[in-house]
Design an enzyme around this catalytic site. Sequence first.
Site, mmCIF file in Angstrom:
data_model
loop_
_atom_site.group_PDB
_atom_site.id
_atom_site.type_symbol
_atom_site.label_atom_id
_atom_site.label_comp_id
_atom_site.label_asym_id
_atom_site.label_seq_id
_atom_site.Cartn_x
_atom_site.Cartn_y
_atom_site.Cartn_z
ATOM 1 N N ASP A 125 45.838 32.860 75.209
ATOM 2 C CA ASP A 125 46.461 31.624 75.688
ATOM 3 C C ASP A 125 45.438 30.494 75.736
ATOM 4 O O ASP A 125 44.259 30.700 75.476
ATOM 5 C CB ASP A 125 47.044 31.852 77.090
ATOM 6 C CG ASP A 125 48.299 32.720 77.049
ATOM 7 O OD1 ASP A 125 49.070 32.596 76.077
ATOM 8 O OD2 ASP A 125 48.488 33.520 77.975
ATOM 9 N N ASP A 159 53.212 41.195 82.110
ATOM 10 C CA ASP A 159 53.189 39.761 81.817
ATOM 11 C C ASP A 159 53.923 38.960 82.899
ATOM 12 O O ASP A 159 54.995 39.371 83.361
ATOM 13 C CB ASP A 159 53.909 39.578 80.475
ATOM 14 C CG ASP A 159 53.968 38.154 79.999
ATOM 15 O OD1 ASP A 159 52.905 37.616 79.677
ATOM 16 O OD2 ASP A 159 55.080 37.580 79.939
ATOM 17 N N GLU A 166 49.224 40.217 85.242
ATOM 18 C CA GLU A 166 48.921 38.846 84.875
ATOM 19 C C GLU A 166 49.611 37.948 85.892
ATOM 20 O O GLU A 166 50.809 37.688 85.789
ATOM 21 C CB GLU A 166 49.434 38.494 83.475
ATOM 22 C CG GLU A 166 48.940 37.137 83.048
ATOM 23 C CD GLU A 166 49.925 36.258 82.289
ATOM 24 O OE1 GLU A 166 49.482 35.241 81.737
ATOM 25 O OE2 GLU A 166 51.138 36.554 82.258
ATOM 26 N N TYR A 192 57.061 35.663 88.757
ATOM 27 C CA TYR A 192 58.266 34.844 88.618
ATOM 28 C C TYR A 192 59.566 35.626 88.588
ATOM 29 O O TYR A 192 60.604 35.096 88.186
ATOM 30 C CB TYR A 192 58.168 34.009 87.327
ATOM 31 C CG TYR A 192 56.804 33.430 87.060
ATOM 32 C CD1 TYR A 192 56.213 32.560 87.982
ATOM 33 C CD2 TYR A 192 56.097 33.748 85.908
ATOM 34 C CE1 TYR A 192 54.949 32.030 87.752
ATOM 35 C CE2 TYR A 192 54.837 33.215 85.673
ATOM 36 C CZ TYR A 192 54.269 32.364 86.603
ATOM 37 O OH TYR A 192 53.019 31.844 86.360
ATOM 38 N N ASP A 252 57.469 32.966 70.671
ATOM 39 C CA ASP A 252 56.324 32.940 71.577
ATOM 40 C C ASP A 252 55.443 34.158 71.255
ATOM 41 O O ASP A 252 55.012 34.891 72.140
ATOM 42 C CB ASP A 252 56.798 32.966 73.036
ATOM 43 C CG ASP A 252 55.644 32.821 74.029
ATOM 44 O OD1 ASP A 252 54.518 32.467 73.601
ATOM 45 O OD2 ASP A 252 55.862 33.075 75.232
ATOM 46 N N ARG A 287 49.820 45.996 80.654
ATOM 47 C CA ARG A 287 49.445 44.690 81.168
ATOM 48 C C ARG A 287 50.795 44.017 81.408
ATOM 49 O O ARG A 287 51.567 43.775 80.474
ATOM 50 C CB ARG A 287 48.614 43.932 80.124
ATOM 51 C CG ARG A 287 48.238 42.495 80.477
ATOM 52 C CD ARG A 287 49.155 41.520 79.785
ATOM 53 N NE ARG A 287 48.685 40.135 79.876
ATOM 54 C CZ ARG A 287 49.437 39.089 79.597
ATOM 55 N NH1 ARG A 287 50.694 39.249 79.197
ATOM 56 N NH2 ARG A 287 48.965 37.880 79.691
ATOM 57 N N GLN A 291 63.553 31.819 76.008
ATOM 58 C CA GLN A 291 63.154 33.000 76.780
ATOM 59 C C GLN A 291 63.868 33.039 78.130
ATOM 60 O O GLN A 291 63.264 32.773 79.174
ATOM 61 C CB GLN A 291 61.636 32.974 77.020
ATOM 62 C CG GLN A 291 60.809 33.223 75.759
ATOM 63 C CD GLN A 291 59.346 32.904 75.977
ATOM 64 O OE1 GLN A 291 58.994 31.786 76.352
ATOM 65 N NE2 GLN A 291 58.478 33.863 75.740
HETATM 66 C C1 GLC Z 1 52.080 35.050 79.511
HETATM 67 C C2 GLC Z 1 51.442 35.228 78.146
HETATM 68 C C3 GLC Z 1 51.760 34.038 77.288
HETATM 69 C C4 GLC Z 1 53.260 33.886 77.179
HETATM 70 C C5 GLC Z 1 53.902 33.818 78.577
HETATM 71 C C6 GLC Z 1 55.391 33.946 78.492
HETATM 72 O O1 GLC Z 1 51.511 34.016 80.217
HETATM 73 O O2 GLC Z 1 50.058 35.431 78.275
HETATM 74 O O3 GLC Z 1 51.181 34.148 76.012
HETATM 75 O O4 GLC Z 1 53.561 32.723 76.470
HETATM 76 O O5 GLC Z 1 53.454 34.867 79.396
HETATM 77 O O6 GLC Z 1 55.744 35.268 78.176
#
Ligand code: GLC
Length: 527
Positions: free
Chosen positions: A311, A201, A243, A205, A61, A199, A169
């Site tokens: 993305d 991520d 994010e 969650y 990823d 930043r 993941q």
């Molecule tokens: C965030 C990232 C994305 C990634 C996801 C999982 O949304 O911007 O690119 O795939 O997290 O880590």
Amino acid sequence: MSDSLWYQEAVFYELYIRAYADGNGDGHGDFRGAIAKLDHIQSLGVNCIWVMPMYPSPLKDDGYDVADYCNIHADYGTLADFKAFLDAAHARGLRVVTDMVMNHTSDQHPWFQAARQDKNSPYRDYYVWSDTGSEYADTRIIFLDTEPSNWTYDEAAGQYFWHRFYSNQPDLNYDNTAVHDEMMAIIRFWLDMGIDGFRADAVPYLYEREGTNCENLPETHQFLQKVRQLIDEEYPDRVLIAEANQWPQDLLPYFGTPQHPEFHVCFHFPIMPRLYMALKKGDKTPIVDILNQTPPIPQGTQWMTFLRNHDELTLEMVTAEEREWMWQQYAPEPRMRLNMGIRRRQIPLLDHDQRKWFLLNALFLSLPGTPIIYYGDEIGMGDDIWLPDRHGCRTPMQWNAGKNAGFSLADETYLPLNADYEQVNVAAQERDPDSYLNMTRFLIQTRQSQTALRRGEMAWVETENTAVLAFRRHVNGKDGVLCVFNLSDQPQPFTLHRERVNMLAPSQPMLNGTLTLAPYEACWFQN
Ligand code: GLC
């Protein structure tokens, strides 16, 4: 720019290190290569670089699958190279934030390898396991196109593990405070090296609770407040950016409260698709509606605005009907779609129309918030819809018309170059005063020269015309800039009540009275 609130008035640049410049000729971008391109980044007038994940990773990823949080991927260089990049950026007055992937690791991370192999390993409890894979059934799947479930059975472990993204993941288990300690140590490691923040991520969650959708849970906020406390106590001038792809009312808690602050900055996801929607409809309503629904944010915080990123252009924060409409309008071919979004870059979305590009960028750069520009968009780089996943928007940066667009001397690059590079590249645009590159510089410079555009309040200006969006940015009623946008492809009238200069057309004389705005015209009128 007041120093501790630097992030409120900055312009950011999103850097994909793999794509930027290959310093050692192996076909992958690296930090040595990027150092040589810092002059370009500085020339844009931006203040801070966000570096996408640069950690050791199997790159399933693109690095958001971290295998070692405290090192650099061998393709991108060494820790010393990263430090040299950081120092070189700082020497130019550019700050650097990196990606902090807290929600999950790669399945190649030693923690997960130990966890799956031994039920009694202390690392087992770093992840979320189940015998049945039936828990948390109310949780949506994010990578809808590839993942049938948020649970995947692991043969070695003899159990299912929980994952919100790809099945390589696994999500970390935040009910285990050992995971908190690990994250705090990682955060300190990078901040001690001198980075300017993170930043963060995928923050909604972190925790799971039965009977909920497992997003934005109180426990998640409590942990994030702990992270902020560490920053405030030990690294007070650094920034935390969230994010959290959520609706405005669910986003607000990510700023926290004065007693329990969380993030300094949150991406404003819902505004982004509505900018494209309004432009295509020639109607300002979607923009006005979402900004009217956006609650005021605490002092010292800021939104981050963007037009595109690495993305897909996400359509999670629109209604089902709006999503369908956006797909029809902007992604007529199935290849252009991904999960709940559109996997295209800005310029093809705008039909390569320079007027639409200028309008959308002038609009984005005059909205409240800290804008971030995605690498390559400053030259109107194209995309490649034939590449899988989000790779079509992550192709090598186009520097010149030479071999591999000046990105690399290797015979093979990590992804193929876009076909347009002989025309669309930095060198060609340097020579052209009307290029995207020079317009980007002009817009950023003009925005940054105005206090009201950097940090002013926003007030709507009634135009009695849905095609014409107008608002004033001002600081306590003073130093205002009047921003006017004709979203339609037809000329539209707009009345000025006194003489004003349009900063976006500096060679024009002072204007007054009823003007005719050209199709897609953008104006920033000085006080
Ligand atoms: C965030 C990232 C994305 C990634 C996801 C999982 O949304 O911007 O690119 O795939 O997290 O880590």
